[in-house]
Design a protein around this motif. Sequence first.
Motif, short mmCIF file in Angstrom:
data_model
loop_
_atom_site.label_atom_id
_atom_site.label_comp_id
_atom_site.label_asym_id
_atom_site.label_seq_id
_atom_site.Cartn_x
_atom_site.Cartn_y
_atom_site.Cartn_z
N SER A 107 0.81 -1.22 0.00
CA SER A 107 0.00 0.00 0.00
C SER A 107 0.85 1.28 0.00
O SER A 107 0.40 2.32 -0.42
CB SER A 107 -0.95 0.00 1.20
OG SER A 107 -0.20 -0.06 2.40
N ASP A 108 2.11 1.19 0.46
CA ASP A 108 2.95 2.39 0.47
C ASP A 108 3.70 2.59 -0.84
O ASP A 108 4.55 3.46 -0.95
CB ASP A 108 3.91 2.35 1.65
CG ASP A 108 4.94 1.23 1.56
OD1 ASP A 108 4.91 0.45 0.58
OD2 ASP A 108 5.77 1.14 2.47
N SER A 116 5.80 0.52 -2.31
CA SER A 116 7.00 -0.31 -2.46
C SER A 116 6.59 -1.70 -2.95
O SER A 116 5.40 -2.03 -2.99
CB SER A 116 7.76 -0.40 -1.14
OG SER A 116 6.96 -1.01 -0.15
#
Length: 164
Positions: free
Chosen positions: A114-115, A117
């Motif tokens: 979700s970030d 990455s």
Amino acid sequence: MPPGTYLRKRREAAGIRIGEVARQVALMSFGIRPYQTGQILFELVAAEDDRTTLSPPQTALLQHVFPFDRTIYGQLVDLALADPQTLPHLPQPRICTRCACSWNDPCRSTIGTSDGSFFILPCAWTSGPEIDGKEPLCSACAHAPAPGTITIIPTPTNPAKEPA
């Protein structure tokens, strides 16, 4: 699995056509000119059809074009050339029956977070004679539709509005 089938499945899993493999091998081979691509293609087709096997120097060169496990290929060649009476006593390499990946040459899946990455995970064994009595499949193939199947993706419906 015959050694030629193994090579074909690994090449197909890499998404490379056999003609492209021949072209790349011709370009990187010392002493081989690009016009000899046809001869290389002929040898690759013969190897994938199990009419011949590739030598260790040939497989070393081929491994620069698409990933496969040279040790597995060598074991499959040995099994293909083995005396049928000794065949049941020889170790069988563990290979996915759909994509031909192995422990040393697994499929790799990119997983996003979700970030933003991501990380890369190798596949694992999900089935096989010692697990559930079925043909060996890796986790990537076990969760993918079987080749040749049609996947129907439902589309959202937009009901027509009643005239006022």
